[in-house]
Design a protein around this motif. Sequence first.
Motif, PDB file in Angstrom:
ATOM      1  N   ALA A  48       1.387  -0.872  -0.265  1.00 35.14           N
ATOM      2  CA  ALA A  48      -0.125  -0.448  -0.134  1.00 35.14           C
ATOM      3  C   ALA A  48       1.184   1.053  -0.370  1.00 35.14           C
ATOM      4  N   TYR A  49       1.499   1.457   0.891  1.00 36.10           N
ATOM      5  CA  TYR A  49       2.860   2.319   0.795  1.00 36.10           C
ATOM      6  C   TYR A  49       3.567   2.913  -0.701  1.00 36.10           C
ATOM      7  N   VAL A  50       3.670   1.500  -0.918  1.00 37.10           N
ATOM      8  CA  VAL A  50       4.852   1.914  -2.700  1.00 37.10           C
ATOM      9  C   VAL A  50       4.175   2.138  -3.521  1.00 37.10           C
ATOM     10  N   ILE A  51       2.290   1.445  -3.570  1.00 33.85           N
ATOM     11  CA  ILE A  51       1.842   1.953  -5.044  1.00 33.85           C
ATOM     12  C   ILE A  51       1.265   3.277  -3.995  1.00 33.85           C
ATOM     13  N   MET A  52       0.512   3.943  -2.992  1.00 30.99           N
ATOM     14  CA  MET A  52       0.453   5.451  -2.073  1.00 30.99           C
ATOM     15  C   MET A  52       1.462   6.686  -3.082  1.00 30.99           C
ATOM     16  N   ALA A  53       2.552   5.738  -2.398  1.00 30.94           N
ATOM     17  CA  ALA A  53       3.696   6.274  -3.182  1.00 30.94           C
ATOM     18  C   ALA A  53       4.494   6.663  -4.745  1.00 30.94           C
ATOM     19  N   ASP A  54       3.696   5.513  -5.467  1.00 28.39           N
ATOM     20  CA  ASP A  54       4.133   6.162  -6.907  1.00 28.39           C
ATOM     21  C   ASP A  54       2.248   6.842  -7.320  1.00 28.39           C
ATOM     22  N   TYR A  55       1.375   6.197  -6.670  1.00 28.47           N
ATOM     23  CA  TYR A  55       0.197   6.863  -7.950  1.00 28.47           C
ATOM     24  C   TYR A  55      -0.203   8.207  -7.199  1.00 28.47           C
ATOM     25  N   PHE A  56      -0.340   8.348  -5.537  1.00 30.26           N
ATOM     26  CA  PHE A  56      -1.179   8.727  -4.966  1.00 30.26           C
ATOM     27  C   PHE A  56       0.623  10.181  -4.994  1.00 30.26           C
ATOM     28  N   HIS A  57       0.484  11.032  -5.726  1.00 29.14           N
ATOM     29  CA  HIS A  57       1.946  11.844  -5.214  1.00 29.14           C
ATOM     30  C   HIS A  57       1.205  13.476  -4.344  1.00 29.14           C
ATOM     31  N   ASP A  58       0.066  13.557  -4.741  1.00 31.25           N
ATOM     32  CA  ASP A  58      -0.671  14.542  -3.951  1.00 31.25           C
ATOM     33  C   ASP A  58      -0.973  14.484  -2.502  1.00 31.25           C
ATOM     34  N   PHE A  59      -1.559  12.964  -2.011  1.00 30.81           N
ATOM     35  CA  PHE A  59      -1.398  12.270  -1.187  1.00 30.81           C
ATOM     36  C   PHE A  59      -0.576  12.171  -0.167  1.00 30.81           C
ATOM     37  N   MET A  60       0.447  11.955  -0.961  1.00 30.86           N
ATOM     38  CA  MET A  60       1.866  11.572  -0.100  1.00 30.86           C
ATOM     39  C   MET A  60       2.921  12.916   0.166  1.00 30.86           C
ATOM     40  N   SER A  61       2.428  14.492  -0.688  1.00 31.00           N
ATOM     41  CA  SER A  61       2.996  15.525  -0.512  1.00 31.00           C
ATOM     42  C   SER A  61       2.370  16.002   0.473  1.00 31.00           C
ATOM     43  N   ILE A  62       1.451  16.231   1.186  1.00 31.55           N
ATOM     44  CA  ILE A  62       1.250  16.442   2.469  1.00 31.55           C
ATOM     45  C   ILE A  62       1.727  16.818   2.959  1.00 31.55           C
ATOM     46  N   LYS A  63       1.907  18.461   3.788  1.00 28.02           N
ATOM     47  CA  LYS A  63       2.637  18.762   4.863  1.00 28.02           C
ATOM     48  C   LYS A  63       2.514  18.363   5.810  1.00 28.02           C
ATOM     49  N   VAL A  64       2.920  17.748   6.745  1.00 31.79           N
ATOM     50  CA  VAL A  64       2.583  17.768   7.927  1.00 31.79           C
ATOM     51  C   VAL A  64       2.610  18.098   9.455  1.00 31.79           C
ATOM     52  N   TRP A  65       4.388  18.690   9.000  1.00 22.37           N
ATOM     53  CA  TRP A  65       5.451  19.384   9.890  1.00 22.37           C
ATOM     54  C   TRP A  65       6.489  19.794   9.677  1.00 22.37           C
ATOM     55  N   GLY A  66       6.293  20.830   9.148  1.00 21.22           N
ATOM     56  CA  GLY A  66       7.878  21.500   8.402  1.00 21.22           C
ATOM     57  C   GLY A  66       8.457  21.187   7.051  1.00 21.22           C
ATOM     58  N   ASN A  67       9.625  20.460   7.161  1.00 18.23           N
ATOM     59  CA  ASN A  67       9.500  20.020   5.836  1.00 18.23           C
ATOM     60  C   ASN A  67       9.110  17.802   5.491  1.00 18.23           C
ATOM     61  N   ILE A  68       8.123  17.687   6.959  1.00 16.61           N
ATOM     62  CA  ILE A  68       8.519  16.476   6.965  1.00 16.61           C
ATOM     63  C   ILE A  68       6.794  16.539   5.835  1.00 16.61           C
ATOM     64  N   ASN A  69       6.469  15.540   5.102  1.00 18.21           N
ATOM     65  CA  ASN A  69       5.487  15.160   4.388  1.00 18.21           C
ATOM     66  C   ASN A  69       5.062  13.681   5.262  1.00 18.21           C
ATOM     67  N   MET A  70       3.991  13.501   4.258  1.00 23.09           N
ATOM     68  CA  MET A  70       2.910  12.372   4.750  1.00 23.09           C
ATOM     69  C   MET A  70       3.586  10.656   3.489  1.00 23.09           C
ATOM     70  N   GLY A  71       4.506  11.574   2.499  1.00 21.93           N
ATOM     71  CA  GLY A  71       4.868   9.981   2.700  1.00 21.93           C
ATOM     72  C   GLY A  71       5.951  10.023   3.454  1.00 21.93           C
ATOM     73  N   ILE A  72       7.104  10.847   3.898  1.00 23.47           N
ATOM     74  CA  ILE A  72       8.058  10.636   5.010  1.00 23.47           C
ATOM     75  C   ILE A  72       7.575  10.221   5.794  1.00 23.47           C
TER      76      ILE A  72
END
Length: 113
Positions: A48-72
């Motif tokens: 699920a993580y690999v698929i989200m990283a490949d196909y859901f760029h907008d979601f994985m790019s959401i900033k959570v705190w500073g430069n920390i995004n959902m992907g990280i």
Amino acid sequence: MSSNPQHEVEAEVDFIAEQNSEEFKELRKTHRSFVFPMAIFFLLWYFAYVIMADYFHDFMSIKVWGNINMGILLGLLQFVSTFAITAAYVRFSNNKLDPKAKKIRERLEKKGA
């Protein structure tokens, strides 16, 4: 006779019969009841993580705190989940598997003595 006492014990134990014993079958069933579901869970979570990283760029790019995004954040949670699964398995093994294995081992050691 062999000079290796361990070899002598092994020669006296019928491992096929022990493998087919009810106690051993129960031990394998208990082990599999934890390992298979946990492996499936982890693989689904990982893919699920690999698929989200490949196909859901907008979601994985959401900033959570500073430069920390959902992907990280989700990537770090992969490590956390690995350690949590390991801790859960150790606890499960200590409580469920080890007592059953100890009984089998003690029985085998008595047969070999």
